[in-house]
Design an enzyme around this catalytic site. Structure first.
Site, PDB file in Angstrom:
ATOM      1  N   ARG A  51     -57.907  46.430  87.342  1.00  8.91           N
ATOM      2  CA  ARG A  51     -57.027  45.293  87.527  1.00  8.91           C
ATOM      3  C   ARG A  51     -55.644  45.456  86.936  1.00  8.91           C
ATOM      4  O   ARG A  51     -54.639  45.282  87.603  1.00  8.91           O
ATOM      5  CB  ARG A  51     -57.611  44.076  86.787  1.00  8.91           C
ATOM      6  CG  ARG A  51     -58.030  42.939  87.598  1.00  8.91           C
ATOM      7  CD  ARG A  51     -59.048  42.188  86.766  1.00  8.91           C
ATOM      8  NE  ARG A  51     -59.945  43.143  86.173  1.00  8.91           N
ATOM      9  CZ  ARG A  51     -61.002  43.625  86.792  1.00  8.91           C
ATOM     10  NH1 ARG A  51     -61.326  43.222  87.984  1.00  8.91           N
ATOM     11  NH2 ARG A  51     -61.777  44.510  86.212  1.00  8.91           N
ATOM     12  N   LYS A  80     -54.047  67.582  75.941  1.00  9.64           N
ATOM     13  CA  LYS A  80     -53.666  68.840  75.266  1.00  9.64           C
ATOM     14  C   LYS A  80     -53.216  68.569  73.839  1.00  9.64           C
ATOM     15  O   LYS A  80     -52.741  69.458  73.157  1.00  9.64           O
ATOM     16  CB  LYS A  80     -52.504  69.499  76.030  1.00  9.64           C
ATOM     17  CG  LYS A  80     -52.815  69.875  77.449  1.00  9.64           C
ATOM     18  CD  LYS A  80     -51.590  70.553  78.056  1.00  9.64           C
ATOM     19  CE  LYS A  80     -51.742  70.790  79.534  1.00  9.64           C
ATOM     20  NZ  LYS A  80     -50.454  71.114  80.152  1.00  9.64           N
ATOM     21  N   ARG A 101     -51.569  51.783  78.316  1.00 10.97           N
ATOM     22  CA  ARG A 101     -52.873  51.383  77.757  1.00 10.97           C
ATOM     23  C   ARG A 101     -53.500  52.575  77.063  1.00 10.97           C
ATOM     24  O   ARG A 101     -53.564  53.661  77.648  1.00 10.97           O
ATOM     25  CB  ARG A 101     -53.796  50.890  78.874  1.00 10.97           C
ATOM     26  CG  ARG A 101     -55.238  50.776  78.403  1.00 10.97           C
ATOM     27  CD  ARG A 101     -56.131  50.130  79.422  1.00 10.97           C
ATOM     28  NE  ARG A 101     -55.810  48.713  79.606  1.00 10.97           N
ATOM     29  CZ  ARG A 101     -56.556  47.883  80.308  1.00 10.97           C
ATOM     30  NH1 ARG A 101     -57.645  48.299  80.908  1.00 10.97           N
ATOM     31  NH2 ARG A 101     -56.199  46.619  80.428  1.00 10.97           N
ATOM     32  N   HIS A 129     -53.520  42.491  73.944  1.00 12.76           N
ATOM     33  CA  HIS A 129     -53.365  42.677  75.390  1.00 12.76           C
ATOM     34  C   HIS A 129     -52.463  41.554  75.908  1.00 12.76           C
ATOM     35  O   HIS A 129     -52.907  40.631  76.581  1.00 12.76           O
ATOM     36  CB  HIS A 129     -54.746  42.627  76.041  1.00 12.76           C
ATOM     37  CG  HIS A 129     -54.802  43.067  77.475  1.00 12.76           C
ATOM     38  ND1 HIS A 129     -53.678  43.285  78.254  1.00 12.76           N
ATOM     39  CD2 HIS A 129     -55.867  43.327  78.275  1.00 12.76           C
ATOM     40  CE1 HIS A 129     -54.058  43.649  79.464  1.00 12.76           C
ATOM     41  NE2 HIS A 129     -55.375  43.690  79.501  1.00 12.76           N
TER      42      HIS A 129
HETATM   43  C1  NCD Z   1     -59.715  43.305  79.704  1.00 13.85           C
HETATM   44  C2  NCD Z   1     -59.259  44.461  78.847  1.00 13.85           C
HETATM   45  O1  NCD Z   1     -58.986  45.539  79.346  1.00 13.85           O
HETATM   46  O2  NCD Z   1     -59.186  44.224  77.654  1.00 13.85           O
HETATM   47  N1  NCD Z   1     -59.583  43.555  81.072  1.00 13.85           N
HETATM   48  C3  NCD Z   1     -58.395  43.365  81.692  1.00 13.85           C
HETATM   49  O3  NCD Z   1     -57.364  43.843  81.298  1.00 13.85           O
HETATM   50  N2  NCD Z   1     -58.396  42.537  82.715  1.00 13.85           N
HETATM   51  C4  NCD Z   1     -61.038  42.788  79.335  1.00 13.85           C
HETATM   52  C5  NCD Z   1     -62.196  43.737  79.300  1.00 13.85           C
HETATM   53  O4  NCD Z   1     -62.060  44.924  79.540  1.00 13.85           O
HETATM   54  O5  NCD Z   1     -63.293  43.247  79.008  1.00 13.85           O
END
Ligand code: NCD
Length: 360
Positions: A51, A80, A101, A129
């Protein structure tokens, strides 16, 4: 450089501005379809994602921009042994904005310190997040019309659930918000969220284990997945994984207008039968996420905002190399050249500036 690492990097006026832009994008998408022409978003995703990554990429395409992406940690130079600092310095010369991420807490913060272009934290381990929170906020706004006077239940993995930490920070700035924290005792909300967000802002909260007991009091129910990948012990995950399942029986006790949210992916926490219930808003949340990411990209690439800085230490005193962070997921554990920096918080405890873990 103007980046978004923590949702608190955006003040309330800025959040309102992003919501207004997102609502306008929904109404008049054409007006925005060339706004990022010639601009490039780099998506650096060193952890699984469907997502969030697709939503960033779709957001940039819908703004008329382009996307550069690394196919995953195992296929990038991170495998690496390249540091976050070097990766970001390189990417800064190819792209205009980064969405990143990683499983390491504080990695996006390190990225921002080394970047010539804005960095958006798309999840740093079990820490923060902020763009999921933007999706959550637009959904709450569209469903409830306000951020005030809400009782918000957060249920599941409150320890490792980074979306929960960012949502609490964001909602703690609104009037008359109460939190009901529903988790097994092993997965309670981390100490730093209570001590640096809830307690100093005098936000009422209760910690309970039973969802049934509290569901009837909630305006918002935010369900979360038990974060399997962050457990050291697989049998502990097996024991806790199905501890909460929202089903029709529990929903029958909820208010008529309770709004059920979930950042997704769902494992078993919400029965698919609930998807038809008009109180289930989690698929709307996904769509709202794209609009808010569009609004955020536009905002950060706006020349007026590019050079503004955020005071991320919020005027707290900091000490260098006096302590070493004990959090095994902290970025300072893998990137050893980083300085160990700790901030002295209002409760007189030192906390790591990268991951917020307190000095014991
Ligand atoms: C979440 C995450 O990555 O923290 N997902 C997301 O970004 N929609 C929640 C999860 O992974 O449970």
């Amino acid at each position: 450089m103007r980046s978004v690492i923590d949702i608190l990097d955006l003040n309330k006026e800025e959040i309102n501005g992003l919501i207004n832009t997102a609502l306008d994008i929904i109404k008049r998408p054409k007006k925005y379809s060339k706004k990022c022409k010639g601009k490039k978003l780099a998506t650096l995703f060193f952890e699984p994602s469907t997502r969030t990554r697709l939503s960033f990429e779709a957001a940039m395409y819908e703004l008329g921009g382009n996307v550069l992406s690394v196919p995953g940690a195992s296929l990038s130079s991170a495998a690496k042994g390249e540091s976050i600092a070097d990766t970001v310095k390189v990417v800064s010369s190819y792209a205009d904005i980064i969405a990143m991420r990683t499983p390491k807490e504080g990695a996006a913060f390190v990225a921002d310190k080394n970047s010539k272009i804005p960095v958006i934290n798309a999840g740093d381990g079990g820490h923060f997040h902020p763009t999921q929170t933007l999706a959550d906020l637009l959904t709450i706004y569209r469903e409830k019309g306000t951020f005030e006077n809400l009782t918000i239940g957060l249920c599941g993995d409150l320890k490792f659930g980074r979306t929960v930490h960012s949502l609490i920070s964001a909602m703690s700035r609104y009037k008359n918000v109460k939190f009901v924290l529903i988790s097994p005792k092993e997965l309670k909300l981390p100490e730093y969220v209570k001590s640096t967000v809830l307690i100093p802002n005098n936000i009422p909260f209760t910690e309970v284990e039973s969802l049934e007991d509290v569901i009837s009091s909630l305006d918002i129910l935010y369900m979360t997945r038990i974060q399997q990948e962050r457990f050291d012990n697989p049998s502990e995950y097996e024991r806790l994984k199905d501890v909460y399942i929202l089903d029709e029986e529990k929903m029958s006790k909820a208010k008529k207008d309770t709004c059920v949210l979930h950042p997704l992916p769902r494992v078993n926490e919400i029965s698919v039968k609930i998807d038809e219930d008009k109180r289930a808003c989690y698929f709307k949340q996904v769509e709202n996420g794209k609009y808010m990411r569009m609004a955020l990209i536009l905002y950060l690439l706006d020349k007026k905002n590019l050079q503004t800085n955020v005071n991320r230490f919020r005027d707290l005193e900091v000490v260098y190399n006096k302590y070493v962070c004990e959090n095994p997921s902290c970025i300072t554990r893998t990137e050893q050249e980083l300085e160990h920096v700790f901030k002295l918080c209002e409760d007189n405890k030192y906390r790591c500036v990268y991951c917020d873990k307190e000095v014991e």
